[in-house]
Design a protein around this motif. Sequence first.
Motif, mmCIF file in Angstrom:
data_model
loop_
_atom_site.group_PDB
_atom_site.id
_atom_site.type_symbol
_atom_site.label_atom_id
_atom_site.label_comp_id
_atom_site.label_asym_id
_atom_site.label_seq_id
_atom_site.Cartn_x
_atom_site.Cartn_y
_atom_site.Cartn_z
ATOM 1 N N MET A 207 26.610 -9.847 4.502
ATOM 2 C CA MET A 207 26.167 -8.608 5.160
ATOM 3 C C MET A 207 25.350 -7.743 4.201
ATOM 4 S SD MET A 207 29.501 -7.649 7.409
ATOM 5 C CE MET A 207 28.499 -6.581 8.402
ATOM 6 N N ALA A 208 24.674 -8.375 3.268
ATOM 7 C CA ALA A 208 23.890 -7.623 2.286
ATOM 8 C C ALA A 208 22.791 -6.825 2.982
ATOM 9 C CB ALA A 208 23.273 -8.583 1.273
ATOM 10 N N PRO A 209 22.581 -5.594 2.536
ATOM 11 C CA PRO A 209 21.512 -4.783 3.133
ATOM 12 C C PRO A 209 20.137 -5.380 2.817
ATOM 13 C CG PRO A 209 22.375 -3.716 1.173
ATOM 14 C CD PRO A 209 23.267 -4.899 1.437
ATOM 15 N N ALA A 210 19.285 -5.405 3.820
ATOM 16 C CA ALA A 210 17.917 -5.911 3.636
ATOM 17 C C ALA A 210 16.946 -4.732 3.670
ATOM 18 C CB ALA A 210 17.574 -6.919 4.731
ATOM 19 N N PRO A 211 15.892 -4.816 2.893
ATOM 20 C CA PRO A 211 14.934 -3.696 2.894
ATOM 21 C C PRO A 211 14.195 -3.599 4.224
ATOM 22 C CG PRO A 211 14.108 -5.528 1.576
ATOM 23 C CD PRO A 211 15.504 -5.883 1.951
ATOM 24 N N SER A 212 13.986 -2.390 4.664
ATOM 25 C CA SER A 212 13.235 -2.163 5.898
ATOM 26 C C SER A 212 11.744 -2.388 5.643
ATOM 27 C CB SER A 212 13.455 -0.730 6.384
ATOM 28 O OG SER A 212 12.953 0.190 5.425
ATOM 29 N N GLU A 213 11.010 -2.601 6.720
ATOM 30 C CA GLU A 213 9.550 -2.743 6.599
ATOM 31 C C GLU A 213 8.932 -1.480 6.003
ATOM 32 O OE1 GLU A 213 7.309 -5.123 6.942
ATOM 33 O OE2 GLU A 213 8.963 -6.528 7.216
ATOM 34 N N ARG A 214 9.538 -0.343 6.343
ATOM 35 C CA ARG A 214 9.023 0.930 5.829
ATOM 36 C C ARG A 214 9.152 0.986 4.305
ATOM 37 N NH1 ARG A 214 11.706 5.633 5.168
ATOM 38 N NH2 ARG A 214 13.522 4.670 6.114
ATOM 39 N N LEU A 215 10.311 0.556 3.796
ATOM 40 C CA LEU A 215 10.500 0.559 2.341
ATOM 41 C C LEU A 215 9.539 -0.419 1.666
ATOM 42 C CD1 LEU A 215 11.976 1.329 -0.253
ATOM 43 C CD2 LEU A 215 13.675 -0.444 0.267
ATOM 44 N N LEU A 216 9.403 -1.607 2.243
ATOM 45 C CA LEU A 216 8.490 -2.594 1.651
ATOM 46 C C LEU A 216 7.054 -2.069 1.629
ATOM 47 C CD1 LEU A 216 9.924 -5.857 3.274
ATOM 48 C CD2 LEU A 216 10.158 -5.121 0.888
ATOM 49 N N SER A 217 6.680 -1.389 2.707
ATOM 50 C CA SER A 217 5.322 -0.824 2.757
ATOM 51 C C SER A 217 5.131 0.235 1.686
ATOM 52 C CB SER A 217 5.058 -0.219 4.145
ATOM 53 O OG SER A 217 5.117 -1.214 5.131
ATOM 54 N N ARG A 218 6.145 1.060 1.497
ATOM 55 C CA ARG A 218 6.057 2.103 0.464
ATOM 56 C C ARG A 218 5.931 1.488 -0.920
ATOM 57 N NH1 ARG A 218 11.171 5.209 2.416
ATOM 58 N NH2 ARG A 218 11.669 5.118 0.216
ATOM 59 N N VAL A 219 6.732 0.465 -1.174
ATOM 60 C CA VAL A 219 6.701 -0.178 -2.497
ATOM 61 C C VAL A 219 5.334 -0.829 -2.737
ATOM 62 C CG1 VAL A 219 7.668 -2.062 -3.869
ATOM 63 C CG2 VAL A 219 9.192 -0.528 -2.612
ATOM 64 N N GLU A 220 4.827 -1.514 -1.721
ATOM 65 C CA GLU A 220 3.528 -2.179 -1.878
ATOM 66 C C GLU A 220 2.413 -1.147 -2.033
ATOM 67 O OE1 GLU A 220 2.826 -5.051 1.139
ATOM 68 O OE2 GLU A 220 1.055 -5.873 0.169
ATOM 69 N N ALA A 221 2.511 -0.052 -1.293
ATOM 70 C CA ALA A 221 1.494 1.004 -1.431
ATOM 71 C C ALA A 221 1.518 1.587 -2.843
ATOM 72 C CB ALA A 221 1.743 2.101 -0.399
ATOM 73 N N ASP A 222 2.714 1.745 -3.401
ATOM 74 C CA ASP A 222 2.817 2.218 -4.790
ATOM 75 C C ASP A 222 2.100 1.257 -5.739
ATOM 76 O OD1 ASP A 222 4.245 4.485 -4.198
ATOM 77 O OD2 ASP A 222 6.210 3.630 -4.674
ATOM 78 N N ALA A 223 2.320 -0.045 -5.503
ATOM 79 C CA ALA A 223 1.699 -1.051 -6.374
ATOM 80 C C ALA A 223 0.181 -0.936 -6.338
ATOM 81 C CB ALA A 223 2.134 -2.446 -5.943
ATOM 82 N N LEU A 224 -0.384 -0.813 -5.147
ATOM 83 C CA LEU A 224 -1.840 -0.740 -5.028
ATOM 84 C C LEU A 224 -2.377 0.566 -5.608
ATOM 85 C CD1 LEU A 224 -2.226 -2.242 -1.434
ATOM 86 C CD2 LEU A 224 -2.385 -3.413 -3.652
ATOM 87 N N ARG A 225 -1.633 1.647 -5.407
ATOM 88 C CA ARG A 225 -2.063 2.946 -5.939
ATOM 89 C C ARG A 225 -2.070 2.923 -7.474
ATOM 90 N NH1 ARG A 225 0.968 7.020 -7.397
ATOM 91 N NH2 ARG A 225 2.820 6.141 -6.405
ATOM 92 N N VAL A 226 -1.011 2.378 -8.070
ATOM 93 C CA VAL A 226 -0.937 2.309 -9.534
ATOM 94 C C VAL A 226 -2.061 1.418 -10.077
ATOM 95 C CG1 VAL A 226 0.453 1.472 -11.472
ATOM 96 C CG2 VAL A 226 1.522 2.806 -9.649
ATOM 97 N N ALA A 227 -2.320 0.302 -9.395
ATOM 98 C CA ALA A 227 -3.380 -0.601 -9.847
ATOM 99 C C ALA A 227 -4.744 0.090 -9.773
ATOM 100 C CB ALA A 227 -3.370 -1.871 -9.007
ATOM 101 N N ALA A 228 -4.998 0.807 -8.688
ATOM 102 C CA ALA A 228 -6.286 1.503 -8.540
ATOM 103 C C ALA A 228 -6.452 2.576 -9.618
ATOM 104 C CB ALA A 228 -6.373 2.130 -7.149
ATOM 105 N N ALA A 229 -5.376 3.287 -9.910
ATOM 106 C CA ALA A 229 -5.446 4.328 -10.948
ATOM 107 C C ALA A 229 -5.719 3.712 -12.317
ATOM 108 C CB ALA A 229 -4.132 5.113 -10.973
ATOM 109 N N ARG A 230 -5.134 2.534 -12.559
ATOM 110 C CA ARG A 230 -5.343 1.880 -13.853
ATOM 111 C C ARG A 230 -6.794 1.423 -14.001
ATOM 112 N NH1 ARG A 230 -1.066 -1.229 -13.923
ATOM 113 N NH2 ARG A 230 -2.037 -2.993 -12.902
#
Lengths: 192, 139
Positions: free
Chosen positions: B27-50
């Motif tokens: 019964m392990a909690p699974a990440p929601s699509e919303r959380l995954l989207s936020r994490v991926e958006a962070d990744a792209l934002r950090v990459a663009a800033a770099r």
Amino acid sequence: MPYDALSEVTDDALLVLYANGDAEAARALTLRLTPRVLRLASRMLGDAAEAEDVAQEAMLRLWRIAADWRQRKAQVATWLYRVASNLCTDRLRQRRPVDLDAVPEVEDGRASAVEGMIEADRARALQAALDLLPERQRQAVILRHLEGLSNPEIAAVMDIGVEAVESLTARGKRALAAALAGRREDLGYGDG
Amino acid sequence: MAMAETDDDFSDAFRGLDAAFAAARAMAPAPSERLLSRVEADALRVAAARVAAEREAVRPKPAQPARAGFWRGLSEAIGGRRALAGLITATLAGVWLGFSPPTPLAGLTQMVSQSVLGSAAAVEGLDLIPTFDSVLNQG
């Protein structure tokens, strides 16, 4: 690189690809690592919303150090578990001490009626018992018995020796067993 | 006995711990699509800033700051803005006096020239850049 081709690529290699601007690598790492860090945070904190915040923050820190990752010797997952654990510990220390009376009890009667509910109650009771453990014991037990890490891996995450990990997990399991001792009927252990 | 019953309870719970772990894993909690989207958006934002920071770092410096650096260095060598302003003021005053000397200063000039050259007319007739012929005539 196409996403399907990344399934066999190691975390370290994916992180290097991401640092070089590969968006598919970012997506692969997100799908691979976020569930792990969310599970750890959920079990450490016992709060879904806080666990999501911790998971996002831990992943954000991973993105930020990606460009310098070649200089590090740790495994990505180990590093991420450590960051998430520290974030959880910070949040736990900001909370008030756990009120033993506030720990949710297993629902009487209905638990043994449906097998699925027994499973849910077992998981809920375990979480309630985990919440009562000291932070280090809780972390060690979660990493060993719920995340399936080896003792050397846990030692790397917690920055302690393997013997200390064994001690923490043994004491944690004993405390969990004691906490669950009075609930064997509720949790379906009565027959065995 | 009460003690034996407690031990039995404890043993059962300890044996059942593995089942509880298995239930929790199932019964392990699974990440929601919303959380995954936020994490991926962070990744792209950090990459663009770099990428933007790296481009800024390799961009050649414009020439203007170098000139500004020269004048700033000159000003500091002289003694700062105030000293530079005083120097400019003195220079302009000298140029102005040269083109349009005040009357008292003209009298002084006449007197000095007379004492040096011995004749009032010699001031106007004084040839500060003599021609080559006049040099030959004087031997």
